[in-house]
Design an enzyme around this catalytic site. Structure first.
Site, mmCIF file in Angstrom:
data_model
loop_
_atom_site.group_PDB
_atom_site.id
_atom_site.type_symbol
_atom_site.label_atom_id
_atom_site.label_comp_id
_atom_site.label_asym_id
_atom_site.label_seq_id
_atom_site.Cartn_x
_atom_site.Cartn_y
_atom_site.Cartn_z
ATOM 1 N N HIS A 57 11.668 14.164 -22.451
ATOM 2 C CA HIS A 57 12.526 13.942 -23.614
ATOM 3 C C HIS A 57 13.899 13.508 -23.100
ATOM 4 O O HIS A 57 14.585 14.301 -22.452
ATOM 5 C CB HIS A 57 12.662 15.225 -24.430
ATOM 6 C CG HIS A 57 11.360 15.808 -24.870
ATOM 7 N ND1 HIS A 57 10.760 15.485 -26.062
ATOM 8 C CD2 HIS A 57 10.524 16.703 -24.258
ATOM 9 C CE1 HIS A 57 9.620 16.154 -26.178
ATOM 10 N NE2 HIS A 57 9.450 16.897 -25.094
ATOM 11 N N ASN A 306 8.608 26.109 -26.176
ATOM 12 C CA ASN A 306 7.498 26.030 -27.121
ATOM 13 C C ASN A 306 6.396 25.147 -26.532
ATOM 14 O O ASN A 306 6.639 23.957 -26.313
ATOM 15 C CB ASN A 306 7.975 25.443 -28.455
ATOM 16 C CG ASN A 306 6.905 25.477 -29.525
ATOM 17 O OD1 ASN A 306 6.013 26.304 -29.492
ATOM 18 N ND2 ASN A 306 6.990 24.559 -30.471
ATOM 19 N N ASP A 333 7.778 18.442 -19.200
ATOM 20 C CA ASP A 333 8.307 18.666 -20.550
ATOM 21 C C ASP A 333 9.832 18.792 -20.477
ATOM 22 O O ASP A 333 10.440 19.656 -21.115
ATOM 23 C CB ASP A 333 7.687 19.903 -21.201
ATOM 24 C CG ASP A 333 7.975 19.990 -22.698
ATOM 25 O OD1 ASP A 333 8.582 19.053 -23.254
ATOM 26 O OD2 ASP A 333 7.619 21.006 -23.317
#
Length: 478
Positions: A57, A306, A333
């Site tokens: 991200h 998460n 992630d």
């Protein structure tokens, strides 16, 4: 010109010399006066295909105060990554729809002369006059706006898929294509699942699934949640999505890739699906290998994510799934947030940690030093398998030397003399270097990691893209 003498080839153990003919000055990231020319004794080093991360991200457009394409790319190069797949939960979301003035992130897109966030990211280097030290591809949203109400429209993005009228594409369309469908950050909703599967079938893309859904809770359900007084998230929230999507793969034949798997229950289901021959793959992340929910007591919200960190037993099941081959690849992630956001407490702090710059060291410490896998298997997990998932062919060093077996005499690999130098992406590793994780030295704009102060083993020393050096900490003090 930089020559590395007596370096070890990662999969054949052959000792060779490697000549790196040029430095990519426009992309070069150099730490502490690191050496970029001359001769280096590389007998303690290993050469391998560049790492690939199928799950990052970069927060650009819309949240560049957390991370931009520039800072994220620098973090990737520093971590030994040559390819990354950018998830679509940017602002605006990467769904191919036209930006509407006034929407979060729309001004960045529109002021650049682009119509969509997809076009903006594909043209990023041209728009900003930069060359990023990592290659990247894009995942498009499964649903419009990632709202889970209406499936995204392939007419808005399928022309960006590799092989779709490639001759008519500009260079930036070819270099930064759409290679997957995902609503990462959220699981694909029941309302959009069937149409998303049809879109995946029609386009030939993989569905990359955030395999976990919960409406309440902040940390793993169990004694630690109760001790913290924080609502818990049961382990079966992951299993429910995994079982649903395994059935979808069985019905449709769509390749479904499960992200950041974290529980023994989910690994058992995936293991059975693979035994059945279904088209499913999965990843886990360094933090699920290195940490469990008990570590929340030590690291606080820096370890909130998460899916959440699970029980100690789930952590051991995750390591076992890597060791037995159930896990196909490792992904970071990489999820940047500000310190202020992370200081909001367990209920309100955002999920996620950054990971590109210490992933190799953390995984090497846990998996290789822990005796679960060897050096070669770790590179397969961090380079070979994820490269193939994101549509890149991992560089085969042995093939460049025109052999697949060890040789009695050392040879020289001159990257200027290979047949397709633009396709050569490599990482130089010191697999024995001990170092301490210091987020203040990261190239990422963010600092949200629980691994600060960890002593780990294994350090990327140089990153090579298109046969050119783009990152070096060779001879730098670490």
């Amino acid at each position: 010109m930089l020559t590395l003498h007596d370096i070890r080839v990662w999969d054949t153990e052959e000792r060779i010399d490697v000549v790196i003919p040029q430095v990519d000055e426009a992309r070069l990231l150099r730490e502490n006066g690191a050496q970029i020319s001359g001769d280096i004794d590389a007998s303690s080093m290993t050469i391998a295909p560049g790492f690939a991360d199928p799950h990052v991200h970069f927060r650009d457009p819309g949240q560049t105060y957390k991370e931009s394409m520039v800072s994220g790319a620098k973090a990737a190069a520093s971590g030994g990554y040559t390819n990354v797949l950018i998830m679509p939960n940017t602002l605006l979301a990467i769904d191919g729809e036209d930006a509407v003035d006034g929407e979060p992130g729309a001004q960045e897109v529109l002021s650049s002369g682009c119509r969509t966030s997809l076009e903006y990211l594909q043209r990023y280097e041209d728009i900003h006059g930069v060359q990023l030290p990592v290659q990247y591809a894009l995942s498009v949203c499964a649903s419009k706006g990632r709202e889970g109400k209406e499936a995204s429209d392939p007419a808005r993005w399928q022309h960006e898929i590799p092989g779709h009228d490639d001759e008519s594409k500009t260079s930036w369309q070819r270099e930064h294509p759409v290679v997957a469908i995902s609503d990462d950050g959220s699981a694909v909703t029941p309302d959009t699942l069937e149409e998303t599967l049809r879109n995946a079938q029609a386009t030939g893309l993989c569905l990359i699934e955030h395999c976990e859904h919960h409406d309440t809770g902040a940390v793993n359900d169990g004694p630690i949640a109760r001790q913290l007084g924080v609502p818990g998230i049961p382990a079966d929230t992951e299993l429910a999505i995994v079982e649903r999507d395994i059935d979808a793969a069985r019905r449709t034949g769509v390749h479904i890739h499960f992200q950041h798997v974290s529980t023994a229950l989910a690994f058992d289901a995936i293991r059975s699906a693979k035994a059945e021959g279904l088209p499913v793959t999965c990843e886990t992340a360094p933090h699920y290998l290195a940490l469990c929910d008990e570590d929340l007591l030590r690291y606080g919200t820096m370890a909130k994510m998460n899916p959440p960190l699970r029980s100690a037993a789930d952590r051991q099941a995750t390591i076992a799934a890597v060791a037995d081959g159930t896990v196909d690849m490792l992904a970071t992630d990489h999820a940047p947030h500000t310190d202020e956001e992370k200081a909001r407490g367990f209920v309100d702090a955002p999920n996620g940690i950054i990971g590109l710059e210490c992933a190799y060291g953390v995984c090497h410490k846990v998996l290789v030093e822990g005796g679960y896998i060897d050096e070669q298997r770790l590179i397969e997990l961090m380079s070979v398998a994820p490269s193939r998932l994101v549509g890149h062919r991992p560089t085969d060093v042995a093939a460049l030397l025109n052999t697949s077996s060890s040789c009695a005499t050392k040879r020289v690999l001159d990257l200027a003399a290979v047949e397709h130098p633009d396709q050569v992406n490599l990482v130089i590793l010191d697999t024995t270097r001990r170092w301490t994780v210091d987020p203040e030295r990261f190239h990422s704009a963010a600092r949200n990691t629980p691994f600060a102060g960890w002593e780990v083993t294994g350090l990327p020393l140089a990153t090579i893209i298109g046969s050119s050096l783009v990152f070096s900490r060779l001879d730098a003090a670490v």
